[in-house]
Design an enzyme around this catalytic site. Structure first.
Site, PDB file in Angstrom:
ATOM      1  N   ASP A  35      38.248 -12.363 -25.310  1.00  0.00           N
ATOM      2  CA  ASP A  35      38.010 -11.417 -26.388  1.00  0.00           C
ATOM      3  C   ASP A  35      38.259  -9.894 -25.961  1.00  0.00           C
ATOM      4  OD1 ASP A  35      36.913 -13.440 -27.389  1.00  0.00           O
ATOM      5  OD2 ASP A  35      34.904 -13.008 -27.227  1.00  0.00           O
ATOM      6  N   TYR A  38      41.752  -9.335 -26.436  1.00  0.00           N
ATOM      7  CA  TYR A  38      41.950  -9.007 -27.894  1.00  0.00           C
ATOM      8  C   TYR A  38      41.704  -7.716 -28.244  1.00  0.00           C
ATOM      9  CZ  TYR A  38      41.971 -10.508 -32.865  1.00  0.00           C
ATOM     10  OH  TYR A  38      42.173 -10.499 -34.166  1.00  0.00           O
ATOM     11  N   ASP A  39      40.539  -7.498 -28.238  1.00  0.00           N
ATOM     12  CA  ASP A  39      40.016  -6.204 -28.703  1.00  0.00           C
ATOM     13  C   ASP A  39      40.751  -4.846 -28.252  1.00  0.00           C
ATOM     14  OD1 ASP A  39      38.225  -7.188 -29.974  1.00  0.00           O
ATOM     15  OD2 ASP A  39      36.720  -6.916 -28.480  1.00  0.00           O
ATOM     16  N   GLU A  81      37.607 -36.136 -53.555  1.00  0.00           N
ATOM     17  CA  GLU A  81      37.170 -34.869 -52.460  1.00  0.00           C
ATOM     18  C   GLU A  81      35.726 -34.549 -52.419  1.00  0.00           C
ATOM     19  OE1 GLU A  81      40.486 -32.552 -53.380  1.00  0.00           O
ATOM     20  OE2 GLU A  81      39.442 -31.219 -54.833  1.00  0.00           O
ATOM     21  N   LYS A  96      32.688 -32.086 -52.956  1.00  0.00           N
ATOM     22  CA  LYS A  96      32.403 -30.572 -53.751  1.00  0.00           C
ATOM     23  C   LYS A  96      31.803 -29.931 -52.744  1.00  0.00           C
ATOM     24  CE  LYS A  96      30.675 -29.092 -58.213  1.00  0.00           C
ATOM     25  NZ  LYS A  96      29.756 -28.290 -57.975  1.00  0.00           N
ATOM     26  N   ASP A 117      29.789 -26.469 -51.902  1.00  0.00           N
ATOM     27  CA  ASP A 117      28.581 -25.902 -52.347  1.00  0.00           C
ATOM     28  C   ASP A 117      28.787 -24.134 -51.679  1.00  0.00           C
ATOM     29  OD1 ASP A 117      26.542 -24.859 -53.664  1.00  0.00           O
ATOM     30  OD2 ASP A 117      24.974 -25.770 -52.470  1.00  0.00           O
ATOM     31  N   ARG A 177      34.679 -15.691 -59.130  1.00  0.00           N
ATOM     32  CA  ARG A 177      34.777 -16.271 -60.474  1.00  0.00           C
ATOM     33  C   ARG A 177      34.348 -15.536 -61.705  1.00  0.00           C
ATOM     34  NH1 ARG A 177      31.863 -19.643 -63.920  1.00  0.00           N
ATOM     35  NH2 ARG A 177      32.833 -21.392 -64.733  1.00  0.00           N
ATOM     36  N   GLU A 211      36.819 -22.384 -52.281  1.00  0.00           N
ATOM     37  CA  GLU A 211      35.479 -22.101 -52.340  1.00  0.00           C
ATOM     38  C   GLU A 211      35.284 -21.360 -50.838  1.00  0.00           C
ATOM     39  OE1 GLU A 211      34.349 -23.567 -55.088  1.00  0.00           O
ATOM     40  OE2 GLU A 211      31.908 -23.378 -54.761  1.00  0.00           O
ATOM     41  N   TYR A 263      41.450 -25.678 -53.163  1.00  0.00           N
ATOM     42  CA  TYR A 263      41.639 -27.117 -53.707  1.00  0.00           C
ATOM     43  C   TYR A 263      42.163 -27.151 -55.025  1.00  0.00           C
ATOM     44  CZ  TYR A 263      36.971 -25.000 -55.424  1.00  0.00           C
ATOM     45  OH  TYR A 263      36.324 -24.265 -55.944  1.00  0.00           O
ATOM     46  N   LYS A 314      27.322 -35.837 -59.254  1.00  0.00           N
ATOM     47  CA  LYS A 314      26.316 -35.333 -58.412  1.00  0.00           C
ATOM     48  C   LYS A 314      25.562 -36.527 -57.792  1.00  0.00           C
ATOM     49  CE  LYS A 314      26.151 -30.794 -59.641  1.00  0.00           C
ATOM     50  NZ  LYS A 314      26.198 -29.736 -58.537  1.00  0.00           N
ATOM     51  N   CYS A 353     -11.422 -19.216 -46.123  1.00  0.00           N
ATOM     52  CA  CYS A 353     -10.143 -19.152 -45.273  1.00  0.00           C
ATOM     53  C   CYS A 353     -10.374 -20.537 -44.104  1.00  0.00           C
ATOM     54  CB  CYS A 353      -9.866 -17.910 -44.514  1.00  0.00           C
ATOM     55  SG  CYS A 353      -8.584 -18.000 -43.292  1.00  0.00           S
ATOM     56  N   CYS A 400     -10.684 -18.749 -40.476  1.00  0.00           N
ATOM     57  CA  CYS A 400     -11.669 -17.572 -40.081  1.00  0.00           C
ATOM     58  C   CYS A 400     -13.073 -18.211 -40.946  1.00  0.00           C
ATOM     59  CB  CYS A 400     -11.514 -16.354 -40.171  1.00  0.00           C
ATOM     60  SG  CYS A 400     -11.060 -15.715 -41.963  1.00  0.00           S
ATOM     61  N   CYS A 440      -6.460 -14.945 -47.718  1.00  0.00           N
ATOM     62  CA  CYS A 440      -7.565 -14.545 -46.924  1.00  0.00           C
ATOM     63  C   CYS A 440      -7.713 -13.128 -46.896  1.00  0.00           C
ATOM     64  CB  CYS A 440      -7.450 -15.069 -45.572  1.00  0.00           C
ATOM     65  SG  CYS A 440      -8.550 -14.730 -44.188  1.00  0.00           S
ATOM     66  N   CYS A 469      -9.064 -11.776 -39.430  1.00  0.00           N
ATOM     67  CA  CYS A 469      -8.570 -13.477 -39.365  1.00  0.00           C
ATOM     68  C   CYS A 469      -7.607 -13.669 -38.100  1.00  0.00           C
ATOM     69  CB  CYS A 469      -8.053 -14.226 -40.677  1.00  0.00           C
ATOM     70  SG  CYS A 469      -7.671 -15.624 -40.631  1.00  0.00           S
TER      71      CYS A 469
HETATM   72  S1  IVH Z   1      38.190 -28.183 -58.858  1.00  0.00           S
HETATM   73  C1  IVH Z   1      38.879 -26.313 -63.319  1.00  0.00           C
HETATM   74  N1  IVH Z   1      37.595 -28.962 -56.468  1.00  0.00           N
HETATM   75  O1  IVH Z   1      32.630 -26.633 -58.375  1.00  0.00           O
HETATM   76  C2  IVH Z   1      37.811 -26.105 -61.979  1.00  0.00           C
HETATM   77  N2  IVH Z   1      36.044 -27.603 -57.667  1.00  0.00           N
HETATM   78  O2  IVH Z   1      30.924 -27.058 -60.804  1.00  0.00           O
HETATM   79  C3  IVH Z   1      38.634 -26.680 -60.783  1.00  0.00           C
HETATM   80  N3  IVH Z   1      34.083 -26.981 -56.392  1.00  0.00           N
HETATM   81  O3  IVH Z   1      33.906 -23.982 -60.271  1.00  0.00           O
HETATM   82  C4  IVH Z   1      37.695 -26.760 -59.906  1.00  0.00           C
HETATM   83  N4  IVH Z   1      34.412 -28.071 -54.767  1.00  0.00           N
HETATM   84  O4  IVH Z   1      33.776 -23.620 -57.628  1.00  0.00           O
HETATM   85  C5  IVH Z   1      37.133 -28.206 -57.440  1.00  0.00           C
HETATM   86  N5  IVH Z   1      36.903 -29.978 -54.447  1.00  0.00           N
HETATM   87  C6  IVH Z   1      36.553 -29.060 -55.449  1.00  0.00           C
HETATM   88  C7  IVH Z   1      35.484 -28.172 -55.749  1.00  0.00           C
HETATM   89  C8  IVH Z   1      35.177 -27.469 -56.756  1.00  0.00           C
HETATM   90  C9  IVH Z   1      33.383 -27.035 -55.196  1.00  0.00           C
HETATM   91  C10 IVH Z   1      33.341 -25.828 -57.226  1.00  0.00           C
HETATM   92  C11 IVH Z   1      34.298 -24.855 -58.166  1.00  0.00           C
HETATM   93  C12 IVH Z   1      34.023 -25.100 -59.468  1.00  0.00           C
HETATM   94  C13 IVH Z   1      32.664 -25.663 -59.425  1.00  0.00           C
HETATM   95  C14 IVH Z   1      32.386 -26.518 -60.728  1.00  0.00           C
END
Ligand code: IVH
Length: 735
Positions: free
Chosen positions: A35, A38-39, A115, A117, A119, A138, A175, A227, A315, A409, A412, A427, A432
């Site tokens: 590191d 690198y720095d 694939e 999803k 979060d 977005r 994402e 994606y 979901k 409580c 106490c 409490c 306490c």
């Molecule tokens: S495709 C037209 N693929 O889920 C939208 N979205 O609930 C194309 N998201 O706004 C999105 N994983 O932010 C796509 N493998 C994935 C995803 C994904 C998470 C999110 C994305 C989207 C939201 C919709």
């Protein structure tokens, strides 16, 4: 070669090497250099960029550490709207999606991609000729925030695509997420620093991206997975799989797993397999995404206003299990809040054994009609603590016992109260032990008063012995009491000893002269963290001043007036205008003090919206309210009286000077070099005050270009008008 050309060559070489080491470190996890090395390399490049800014590159790895903070994010319209996905909740609905697709493009052989999803927070990256030029959130789908400098700090996102002939435009959608393990570490660190932990990785990620200071973002464990595509120019993809492959080659991360299959039945069959992998992914998975693989069909498939018809989200039901509620116990926290906890018969849930779950508060228990002995459904969604979601009433036998929160409580035996507007019971006993222990540990911790040797078992025993009934009692301890203080039991005594005792006493002595910020934090005021305490300490000179602070009152007021303003508009335009004016004045004062930033708001009905907390690190109305309430509560007053009795009067952070003592300034127009908020800071730091409106009490009008009506008013009132240069001269005369 000219000197300049040589330097340019050296810079490009350094950039290349640094990018290579970045890749080795972040993508391949096999670093070749330390590191430190690198720095050093990065510093070298930074200094060359500073001395030759004309040679600096848009893709320099130095951009990854973040530059000066922004005043706000620019709003940018997406070239292609960022739509969302419609949701399905059962395999039957997934099959219906397949049928719909077939009806829309009859006679076509359809392959699907499945694939995870992710979060996180949706992002759109724009690469022009292979160079990252823009990153937008977005937003509302049509326009988003320009967060480019924040995104550049994410080391796994290439600043330059690693393709031979980069297209004119490649917009990728994906994402941004916070790594699960990084999230846990960040929260731990935040709690140590007295900051509120983030509820989940998604919130932590969103919070990070909203930071105006990219240097802060650079410290957060963020990552990105891509994606989908937005605008494309000079490149096209027939299939989704081809797009994913291209992105991967170009250096953009794609999903660690995906499947391409020939029928929608195959997709449905794979959903469970994907779910079984979720805990191995570095991101939180909040479902599955099913997409038509053939991108040439996307146009015919079309979209609704909200979402495309070529993809759908699935979901998963949150993991639930049934078990018996054996008992309900009640926990007491640092601020005295009583929390009911379900004691359960052990049950397996998302791969862990669950024995306890939160019941939140009495209102929740009543609403769900939870009784001791009930069969209950427990749920665990994501990383959050398990909760009781409902009772299986069919399985009641009549032997179940309703639960009532205790009148006293549980720790106490002291009185409990319910504050106005709160659901929680607290409490009220300031002594306490449950509260006292966590409070005392906080009081002596490093970021508070840093009393060496007074944590852990010493804390427990001091409370048990009743020598310490509130943290301030520490200051009454004598060497005699401490030298022979028993940390063991009466039967097996273990003395603290003279050496440890003197360590504690020395730290206590030093604590007496700790600055105001440490004391404010140490007092254990609900909702006030370390950063908040520092901010408050910067602009107050004593605890008494904090207790009666007009600024904290302004902040509370600003919030309250904002709430009341909408109906006023319809009733009486004059009153409405006056209230807007009032808010404007309070708001400007807060801006001047550097607590809030002003953002442009076109709508006059949203005056309050112009004032948003700087960097989310300021002090908001809730914190301000809590601080004022605490200071003036019985507990707060008693602590302050004790401090006074022991001769403790923490002083503010030092002022730079008092050149402007008793002088009031108003600032107007655009200054040649200073921003208005920097000018205000300079004035305040040197003892002056900044006001937003001119009156006969104004001493100076600091005027820049396009000064307008304030200038005229100042002239009429005979207020002295000065320029930025004059302000700086006044300062330099008093070093
Ligand atoms: S495709 C037209 N693929 O889920 C939208 N979205 O609930 C194309 N998201 O706004 C999105 N994983 O932010 C796509 N493998 C994935 C995803 C994904 C998470 C999110 C994305 C989207 C939201 C919709």
């Amino acid at each position: 070669m000219t000197n300049e050309a040589q330097i340019k060559e050296e810079m490009r070489q350094l950039e290349k090497e640094l990018e290579r080491h970045n890749r080795l470190y972040y993508q391949d996890a096999s670093p070749e250099i330390s590191d430190y090395e690198y720095d050093q390399m990065l510093k070298k490049l930074e200094s060359l960029e500073k001395s030759h800014p004309n040679l600096a590159s848009l893709t320099s790895p130095t951009l990854r550490v973040g530059g000066a903070p922004l005043d706000g994010f620019e709003n940018v319209t997406h070239t292609h709207p960022m739509k969302s996905l419609s949701n399905t909740y059962s395999k039957a609905e997934v099959l219906e999606f397949g049928e719909r697709v077939h009806k829309l493009v009859p006679g076509q052989q359809i392959t699907y991609v499945l694939e995870p999803k992710i979060d996180g927070v949706a992002i759109s990256l724009r690469y022009e000729n292979g160079v990252l030029t823009q990153a937008l959130t977005r937003g509302d789908g049509m326009t988003g925030d320009n967060v480019t400098s924040n995104i550049r700090t994410i080391k796994t996102i290439p600043l330059k695509l690693s393709v031979a002939n980069p297209p004119a435009v490649l917009e990728v959608r994906g994402e941004i997420y916070m790594d699960k393990s990084g999230f846990a570490a960040l929260n731990e660190q935040r709690q140590e620093n007295g900051l509120e932990p983030f509820a989940n990785p998604r919130n932590a990620c969103a919070g990070s991206l909203k930071q105006l200071d990219a240097r802060e973002v650079a410290k957060r464990p963020l990552d990105g997975i891509f994606y989908a595509a937005g605008e494309l120019d000079g490149v096209s993809f027939d299939t989704h799989v081809a797009l994913l492959e291209y992105l991967k080659c170009a250096g953009l991360k794609t999903s660690p797993r995906f499947w391409c299959v020939n029928t929608i039945d195959d997709v449905a069959a794979l959903l469970d397999e994907l779910y079984a992998m979720h805990s191995d992914f570095p991101f939180e998975m909040d479902g599955a995404v099913i997409k038509v693989n053939d991108r040439t069909l996307y146009e015919s498939l079309g979209a609704t206003a909200k979402s495309p018809r070529w993809a759908v989200a699935y979901k998963y039901a949150p993991e639930q299990a049934e078990t018996r509620l054996l008992d309900i116990t009640v926990q007491v926290g640092r601020t005295g809040v009583l929390t009911p906890v379900a004691e359960l018969e052990a049950v397996q849930l998302s791969g862990t054994t669950v024995r306890r779950a939160t019941l939140h508060n009495a209102e929740e228990i009543e609403r769900k009609d939870v009784r001791v002995g009930d069969m209950v459904v427990v749920e665990k969604a994501g990383e959050i603590i398990p909760a009781v979601v409902r009772v299986v009433t069919d399985r009641r036998t009549g032997a179940e016992a309703p639960f009532r929160m205790p009148d006293a409580c549980p720790v106490c035996g002291g009185e409990v109260e319910q504050r106005q507007g709160e659901v929680a019971l607290r409490c009220v006993n300031l002594q306490c032990p449950a509260q006292l222990k966590t409070w005392l540990e906080h009081f002596v911790s490093r970021d508070a008063l840093d009393i060496e040797g007074a944590g852990g078992i010493v804390c427990d025993k001091l409370i048990e012995s009743t020598l310490v009934k509130n943290p301030m009692d520490l200051f009454t301890l004598t060497p005699d009491q401490l030298d022979t203080f028993n940390l063991g039991t009466p039967d097996a005594p273990r003395m603290l000893g003279a050496k440890n005792a003197s360590k504690i006493l020395l730290s206590l002595k030093a604590a007496k002269s700790k600055p105001l910020a440490n004391w404010l934090f140490a007092l254990g005021i609900p909702k006030l963290g370390k950063v908040g305490a520092q901010i408050i300490a910067e602009i107050h000179t004593s605890l008494d001043e904090v207790a009666n602070s007009p600024i904290l009152k302004d902040i509370i007021e600003l919030n309250n007036q904002g709430e009341a303003i909408r109906p006023l508009k319809k009733i009486d335009p004059d009153t409405y205008a006056r209230r807007c004016d009032e808010i404007e004045q309070i708001g400007d004062r807060l801006v001047a003090l550097g607590w809030y930033k002003k953002t442009l708001s076109k709508s006059p009905t949203r005056t309050l919206a112009k004032y948003t907390l700087k960097n989310q690190q300021g002090v908001g109305a809730k914190t301000a309210e809590s601080v004022v309430a605490f200071m003036n509560s019985e507990r707060g007053r008693r602590l302050r009286a004790q401090m006074e009795a022991y001769g403790i009067a923490p002083a503010a952070t030092e002022k730079a000077s008092s050149v402007f003592a008793d002088k009031t300034f108003v600032i107007t127009g655009t200054l040649p070099t200073l921003s208005r908020s920097d000018a205000s800071k300079l004035i305040v730091q040197n003892g002056g005050a900044v006001s937003s409106s001119i009156s006969k009490n104004t001493d100076y009008l600091l005027a820049g270009e396009k000064a307008g009506s304030k200038l005229t008013k100042a002239q009429a009132l005979g207020v002295q008008i000065i320029s930025e240069a004059e302000l700086l001269t006044m300062l330099s005369k008093h070093p």
